[in-house]
Design a protein around this motif. Structure first.
Motif, PDB file in Angstrom:
ATOM      1  N   ARG A   9      32.020 112.421  98.333  1.00  0.00           N
ATOM      2  CA  ARG A   9      31.734 110.996  98.178  1.00  0.00           C
ATOM      3  C   ARG A   9      30.240 110.688  98.074  1.00  0.00           C
ATOM      4  N   CYS A  10      29.406 111.703  98.276  1.00  0.00           N
ATOM      5  CA  CYS A  10      27.955 111.463  98.358  1.00  0.00           C
ATOM      6  C   CYS A  10      27.300 111.416  96.972  1.00  0.00           C
ATOM      7  N   PRO A  11      26.687 110.291  96.619  1.00  0.00           N
ATOM      8  CA  PRO A  11      26.042 110.192  95.299  1.00  0.00           C
ATOM      9  C   PRO A  11      24.822 111.095  95.149  1.00  0.00           C
ATOM     10  N   TYR A  12      24.167 111.400  96.270  1.00  0.00           N
ATOM     11  CA  TYR A  12      23.018 112.316  96.190  1.00  0.00           C
ATOM     12  C   TYR A  12      23.516 113.722  95.842  1.00  0.00           C
ATOM     13  N   CYS A  13      24.652 114.097  96.436  1.00  0.00           N
ATOM     14  CA  CYS A  13      25.251 115.393  96.082  1.00  0.00           C
ATOM     15  C   CYS A  13      25.683 115.384  94.619  1.00  0.00           C
ATOM     16  N   ALA A  14      26.157 114.231  94.158  1.00  0.00           N
ATOM     17  CA  ALA A  14      26.611 114.125  92.761  1.00  0.00           C
ATOM     18  C   ALA A  14      25.472 114.469  91.802  1.00  0.00           C
ATOM     19  N   ARG A  15      24.265 114.026  92.137  1.00  0.00           N
ATOM     20  CA  ARG A  15      23.109 114.378  91.286  1.00  0.00           C
ATOM     21  C   ARG A  15      23.034 115.895  91.103  1.00  0.00           C
ATOM     22  N   VAL A  16      23.160 116.598  92.218  1.00  0.00           N
ATOM     23  CA  VAL A  16      23.008 118.058  92.179  1.00  0.00           C
ATOM     24  C   VAL A  16      24.189 118.687  91.438  1.00  0.00           C
ATOM     25  N   ASP A  33      32.033 117.370 106.229  1.00  0.00           N
ATOM     26  CA  ASP A  33      32.708 116.128 106.610  1.00  0.00           C
ATOM     27  C   ASP A  33      31.638 115.186 107.167  1.00  0.00           C
ATOM     28  N   LEU A  34      31.318 114.148 106.409  1.00  0.00           N
ATOM     29  CA  LEU A  34      30.217 113.261 106.806  1.00  0.00           C
ATOM     30  C   LEU A  34      30.555 112.452 108.062  1.00  0.00           C
ATOM     31  N   ASP A  35      31.850 112.333 108.358  1.00  0.00           N
ATOM     32  CA  ASP A  35      32.244 111.589 109.567  1.00  0.00           C
ATOM     33  C   ASP A  35      32.233 112.481 110.804  1.00  0.00           C
ATOM     34  N   ASP A  36      32.108 113.766 110.585  1.00  0.00           N
ATOM     35  CA  ASP A  36      32.128 114.696 111.724  1.00  0.00           C
ATOM     36  C   ASP A  36      31.314 115.926 111.321  1.00  0.00           C
ATOM     37  N   ARG A  37      29.995 115.680 111.171  1.00  0.00           N
ATOM     38  CA  ARG A  37      29.149 116.748 110.630  1.00  0.00           C
ATOM     39  C   ARG A  37      29.006 117.916 111.599  1.00  0.00           C
ATOM     40  N   PRO A  38      29.089 119.136 111.099  1.00  0.00           N
ATOM     41  CA  PRO A  38      28.864 120.279 111.994  1.00  0.00           C
ATOM     42  C   PRO A  38      27.402 120.289 112.456  1.00  0.00           C
ATOM     43  N   GLY A  48      20.012 116.382 108.878  1.00  0.00           N
ATOM     44  CA  GLY A  48      21.468 116.528 108.955  1.00  0.00           C
ATOM     45  C   GLY A  48      22.188 116.044 107.705  1.00  0.00           C
ATOM     46  N   ARG A  49      21.430 115.752 106.658  1.00  0.00           N
ATOM     47  CA  ARG A  49      22.054 115.176 105.457  1.00  0.00           C
ATOM     48  C   ARG A  49      22.360 116.212 104.383  1.00  0.00           C
ATOM     49  N   VAL A  50      23.277 115.825 103.525  1.00  0.00           N
ATOM     50  CA  VAL A  50      23.557 116.611 102.326  1.00  0.00           C
ATOM     51  C   VAL A  50      23.091 115.789 101.123  1.00  0.00           C
ATOM     52  N   PRO A  51      22.770 116.439 100.016  1.00  0.00           N
ATOM     53  CA  PRO A  51      22.956 117.847  99.682  1.00  0.00           C
ATOM     54  C   PRO A  51      21.874 118.752 100.266  1.00  0.00           C
ATOM     55  N   VAL A  52      22.299 120.023 100.429  1.00  0.00           N
ATOM     56  CA  VAL A  52      21.372 121.118 100.708  1.00  0.00           C
ATOM     57  C   VAL A  52      21.850 122.262  99.822  1.00  0.00           C
ATOM     58  N   GLU A  62      17.184 117.595  99.967  1.00  0.00           N
ATOM     59  CA  GLU A  62      16.631 116.463  99.186  1.00  0.00           C
ATOM     60  C   GLU A  62      16.995 116.566  97.705  1.00  0.00           C
ATOM     61  N   SER A  63      17.890 115.667  97.303  1.00  0.00           N
ATOM     62  CA  SER A  63      18.441 115.754  95.948  1.00  0.00           C
ATOM     63  C   SER A  63      17.375 115.733  94.851  1.00  0.00           C
ATOM     64  N   ALA A  64      16.344 114.892  94.991  1.00  0.00           N
ATOM     65  CA  ALA A  64      15.353 114.791  93.915  1.00  0.00           C
ATOM     66  C   ALA A  64      14.571 116.100  93.791  1.00  0.00           C
ATOM     67  N   VAL A  65      14.297 116.716  94.950  1.00  0.00           N
ATOM     68  CA  VAL A  65      13.549 117.980  94.944  1.00  0.00           C
ATOM     69  C   VAL A  65      14.448 119.102  94.406  1.00  0.00           C
TER      70      VAL A  65
HETATM   71  N1  LIG Z   1      17.179 111.531 100.594  1.00  0.00           N
HETATM   72  C1  LIG Z   1      18.394 112.321 100.691  1.00  0.00           C
HETATM   73  C2  LIG Z   1      19.538 111.401 101.072  1.00  0.00           C
HETATM   74  C3  LIG Z   1      20.832 112.171 101.296  1.00  0.00           C
HETATM   75  C4  LIG Z   1      21.863 111.334 102.041  1.00  0.00           C
HETATM   76  O1  LIG Z   1      21.585 110.214 102.503  1.00  0.00           O
HETATM   77  N2  LIG Z   1      23.070 111.890 102.151  1.00  0.00           N
HETATM   78  C5  LIG Z   1      24.087 111.232 102.922  1.00  0.00           C
HETATM   79  C6  LIG Z   1      25.448 111.326 102.278  1.00  0.00           C
HETATM   80  S1  LIG Z   1      25.525 110.375 100.803  1.00  0.00           S
HETATM   81  C7  LIG Z   1      24.216 111.880 104.272  1.00  0.00           C
HETATM   82  O2  LIG Z   1      24.164 113.090 104.386  1.00  0.00           O
HETATM   83  N3  LIG Z   1      24.408 111.043 105.262  1.00  0.00           N
HETATM   84  C8  LIG Z   1      24.591 111.463 106.605  1.00  0.00           C
HETATM   85  C9  LIG Z   1      23.697 110.693 107.515  1.00  0.00           C
HETATM   86  O3  LIG Z   1      22.915 109.850 107.062  1.00  0.00           O
HETATM   87  O4  LIG Z   1      23.754 110.930 108.704  1.00  0.00           O
HETATM   88  C10 LIG Z   1      18.632 113.037  99.360  1.00  0.00           C
HETATM   89  O5  LIG Z   1      18.206 112.512  98.318  1.00  0.00           O
HETATM   90  O6  LIG Z   1      19.214 114.134  99.354  1.00  0.00           O
END
Ligand SMILES: N[C@@H](CCC(=O)N[C@@H](CS)C(=O)NCC(=O)O)C(=O)O
Length: 191
Positions: A9-16, A33-38, A48-52, A62-65
């Protein structure tokens, strides 16, 4: 083999995902699982965010990087223009993408001002695309990929009508004609 720590569901992951597909790069996905992140995801990314992405133990968030890294590591097909001015413009658009996404999230949260603010951003994008067919400059590329996940989700998840924005609607249909973006359309449809 490259690993993508991903969330459908993550649009940043969609970029990648789109860049990986455009470049035909093989990869494996670990769905988070964004609702229960490991807790271990914090070892990959301190926020703690995706994408990685991870390659041989080397991790990059960081999706842009990540998009730019993939562009440099796998230059073909090129997703940044040959002209430095086009490259700079694409980077500027990506750098300022939050001007577009902040109102999107306000709308998604149901804020009273969200719809109006997001409509302003859609108008801006439409005006830009009326002048040039691509956000990335002379050709399709990273800036288009950077924005399209939110445009798709706005249309298909938030019920935003793109009818009043003909240049934007045309841009989206050109993008959806590309298998890499069409696949993302299917992901959004399945959310
Ligand atoms: N600046 C980051 C933003 C990534 C981001 O916000 N990912 C969301 C999912 S769409 C996430 O992991 N959220 C979990 C949280 O904020 O705790 C990027 O561009 O990769």
């Amino acid at each position: 083999m490259l690993t993508l720590y991903d969330a459908a569901r993550c649009p940043y992951c969609a970029r990648v995902r789109i860049v990986l597909a455009e470049k035909g790069i093989e990869y494996e996905t670990i769905e988070i699982d964004l609702d229960d992140r490991p807790t271990w995801i914090y070892e990959k990314n301190s926020t703690g965010r995706v994408p990685v992405i991870e390659e041989d133990g080397w991790v990059l968030p960081e999706s842009a990087v990540i998009m730019e890294y993939l562009e440099e590591r796998h230059p073909e097909p090129a997703l940044l223009g040959a002209d430095p001015a086009d490259r700079a413009l694409a980077r500027l658009r990506i750098f300022r993408c939050e001007d577009f996404t902040r109102p999107y999230y306000a709308l998604r949260r149901g804020e009273s001002y969200g719809r109006g603010l997001f409509a302003e951003q859609l108008e801006r994008l439409d005006a830009r695309l009326d002048q040039r067919p691509w956000l990335s400059g002379a050709a399709y590329g990273l800036a288009d990929i950077a924005y399209v996940p939110w445009v798709l989700r706005a249309r298909d998840r938030l019920g935003v009508d793109l009818g009043p924005y003909p240049a934007l609607a045309e841009w989206l249909s050109l993008l959806l004609a590309r298998p890499a973006v069409a696949e993302e359309g299917h992901v959004v449809a399945g959310l």
